[in-house]
Design a protein around this motif. Sequence first.
Motif, PDB file in Angstrom:
ATOM      1  N   VAL A   5     -23.524 -59.174  56.303  1.00  8.65           N
ATOM      2  CA  VAL A   5     -23.507 -58.338  55.103  1.00  8.65           C
ATOM      3  C   VAL A   5     -24.541 -58.849  54.109  1.00  8.65           C
ATOM      4  O   VAL A   5     -25.002 -59.990  54.189  1.00  8.65           O
ATOM      5  CB  VAL A   5     -22.118 -58.333  54.409  1.00  8.65           C
ATOM      6  N   TYR A   6     -24.917 -57.961  53.179  1.00  6.51           N
ATOM      7  CA  TYR A   6     -25.637 -58.411  51.981  1.00  6.51           C
ATOM      8  C   TYR A   6     -25.018 -57.729  50.767  1.00  6.51           C
ATOM      9  O   TYR A   6     -24.529 -56.608  50.850  1.00  6.51           O
ATOM     10  CB  TYR A   6     -27.140 -58.180  52.071  1.00  6.51           C
ATOM     11  N   ARG A   7     -25.004 -58.458  49.651  1.00 10.62           N
ATOM     12  CA  ARG A   7     -24.331 -57.994  48.439  1.00 10.62           C
ATOM     13  C   ARG A   7     -25.312 -57.679  47.314  1.00 10.62           C
ATOM     14  O   ARG A   7     -24.912 -57.231  46.242  1.00 10.62           O
ATOM     15  CB  ARG A   7     -23.308 -59.030  47.991  1.00 10.62           C
ATOM     16  N   GLU A   8     -26.574 -57.955  47.529  1.00 10.28           N
ATOM     17  CA  GLU A   8     -27.625 -57.597  46.585  1.00 10.28           C
ATOM     18  C   GLU A   8     -28.921 -57.483  47.363  1.00 10.28           C
ATOM     19  O   GLU A   8     -29.031 -57.972  48.491  1.00 10.28           O
ATOM     20  CB  GLU A   8     -27.762 -58.654  45.493  1.00 10.28           C
ATOM     21  N   GLN A  16     -25.691 -62.561  55.048  1.00 10.95           N
ATOM     22  CA  GLN A  16     -24.654 -63.575  55.254  1.00 10.95           C
ATOM     23  C   GLN A  16     -23.774 -63.199  56.436  1.00 10.95           C
ATOM     24  O   GLN A  16     -23.463 -62.014  56.640  1.00 10.95           O
ATOM     25  CB  GLN A  16     -23.785 -63.714  54.010  1.00 10.95           C
ATOM     26  N   ARG A  20     -14.383 -60.509  59.131  1.00  6.24           N
ATOM     27  CA  ARG A  20     -13.571 -59.462  58.506  1.00  6.24           C
ATOM     28  C   ARG A  20     -12.770 -58.747  59.579  1.00  6.24           C
ATOM     29  O   ARG A  20     -13.100 -58.807  60.772  1.00  6.24           O
ATOM     30  CB  ARG A  20     -14.440 -58.492  57.717  1.00  6.24           C
ATOM     31  N   ARG A  47     -32.811 -53.353  52.654  1.00  6.38           N
ATOM     32  CA  ARG A  47     -32.286 -54.641  52.183  1.00  6.38           C
ATOM     33  C   ARG A  47     -33.060 -55.151  50.984  1.00  6.38           C
ATOM     34  O   ARG A  47     -32.487 -55.703  50.035  1.00  6.38           O
ATOM     35  CB  ARG A  47     -32.360 -55.660  53.323  1.00  6.38           C
ATOM     36  N   PRO A  55     -28.281 -54.065  41.991  1.00  9.92           N
ATOM     37  CA  PRO A  55     -26.925 -53.734  42.434  1.00  9.92           C
ATOM     38  C   PRO A  55     -26.976 -52.698  43.544  1.00  9.92           C
ATOM     39  O   PRO A  55     -27.887 -51.870  43.612  1.00  9.92           O
ATOM     40  CB  PRO A  55     -26.271 -53.171  41.172  1.00  9.92           C
ATOM     41  N   ALA A  59     -19.969 -52.516  47.460  1.00 12.82           N
ATOM     42  CA  ALA A  59     -19.765 -53.940  47.169  1.00 12.82           C
ATOM     43  C   ALA A  59     -20.596 -54.815  48.095  1.00 12.82           C
ATOM     44  O   ALA A  59     -21.142 -55.845  47.678  1.00 12.82           O
ATOM     45  CB  ALA A  59     -18.281 -54.291  47.301  1.00 12.82           C
ATOM     46  N   ASP A  60     -20.667 -54.430  49.353  1.00 10.70           N
ATOM     47  CA  ASP A  60     -21.558 -55.089  50.299  1.00 10.70           C
ATOM     48  C   ASP A  60     -21.955 -54.081  51.361  1.00 10.70           C
ATOM     49  O   ASP A  60     -21.346 -53.017  51.492  1.00 10.70           O
ATOM     50  CB  ASP A  60     -20.947 -56.358  50.908  1.00 10.70           C
ATOM     51  N   ALA A  97     -21.264 -48.079  53.890  1.00  4.91           N
ATOM     52  CA  ALA A  97     -21.329 -49.505  53.603  1.00  4.91           C
ATOM     53  C   ALA A  97     -21.117 -50.344  54.857  1.00  4.91           C
ATOM     54  O   ALA A  97     -21.755 -51.376  55.045  1.00  4.91           O
ATOM     55  CB  ALA A  97     -20.281 -49.873  52.553  1.00  4.91           C
ATOM     56  N   GLN A  98     -20.197 -49.899  55.742  1.00  8.53           N
ATOM     57  CA  GLN A  98     -19.770 -50.745  56.848  1.00  8.53           C
ATOM     58  C   GLN A  98     -20.181 -50.203  58.214  1.00  8.53           C
ATOM     59  O   GLN A  98     -19.648 -50.620  59.231  1.00  8.53           O
ATOM     60  CB  GLN A  98     -18.235 -50.912  56.805  1.00  8.53           C
TER      61      GLN A  98
END
Length: 343
Positions: A5-8, A16, A20, A47, A55, A59-60, A97-98
């Motif tokens: 995942v990446y969050r930003e 990262q 999950r 990315r 943002p 969320a990720d 997102a996923q």
Amino acid sequence: MKTIVYRETGDPSVLQLVDRPVSDPGAGEVRVRIVVSGVNPTDWKSRRGSAPGEPLAFADVVPNQDGAGVVDAVGSGVSNVAVGDRVWLALAAYQRAQGGTAQEYAVLPADHVFLLPTPASFDQGASLGVPAITAYRALTVAEDGPRRLHPGALDGKIVLVAGGAGAVGHAAIQLAGWAGATVITTVSGPEKGALATAAGAHHVLIYTDSDVADEIRRIAPDGVDLIVEVAPAQNSTLDLAVIRNRGSIAVYANNGGDEMTLDVRKHFSLNVRYQFVLLYTVGAEVVLQAAAGINEALVDGALAIGADAGLPLHRFDLAHTAGAHALVESGVTGKVLIDVSAG
């Protein structure tokens, strides 16, 4: 399950590896155990965003649009695939997102999941998606050309593929040749020229040569029927010099610049058609039609990969997805694949 995942937004270091839970598919969705994930320039561009630290809409985000694997579960209303089917994926991360393929299990809409024909490998399946569908679309937009590719569909046509050593260029060479076209391609040098020849190009030219337009006209005295263009800003003058009356130029990237200047009089005197191609917004029907044609080509053995077929492979494991993204971002020639699970 293991997931990237990446969050930003940012460089590859924002990717990262996390654990999950495995999600269940909802109505019209399919869960796929990912065997191989493919990385494309669009993945690192998403990315990176326009600046580091922006943002995200979620969320990720799980990256990577393309991949191949085995159907693990299906939601209600799914009829195009069944549990146990080998499949390839396209647009897996689009507006989700996923959904990306950089994880052990991905849940995505059924219309982004396509049966992988028996002769094809998971590596081939993960190398389709963005490059092959883009190439298919570019080859089916000409005013005087076919709307569907099949053997003989491009008989008598001359197709010029700019940048034949890239992933889209590679697929365009293979699909055009499979459909019967005479394929000319331009590349930057002999090493990439050898790859384009291995992919099946009939004529390979160096685009920096001063006489490249004359060479193309020697091969196609009346001009080329269709140009698959990766660098319109750099190549607009060349394209105009070699396109035939009522010819089409399909633009799928902006390598070399975001703006170009066109001579209006010369273009309309030739009735030239420019068609811009962005996979995300071509529409579901176009993607489905392309996937069906791509599967026909796979069955016929027309979309081989690997160095011997003009597309060298570079492999990583899931934990080193950042390295895979960095390699694609560096402009490496070939296809970058991530081994996610055993086939």
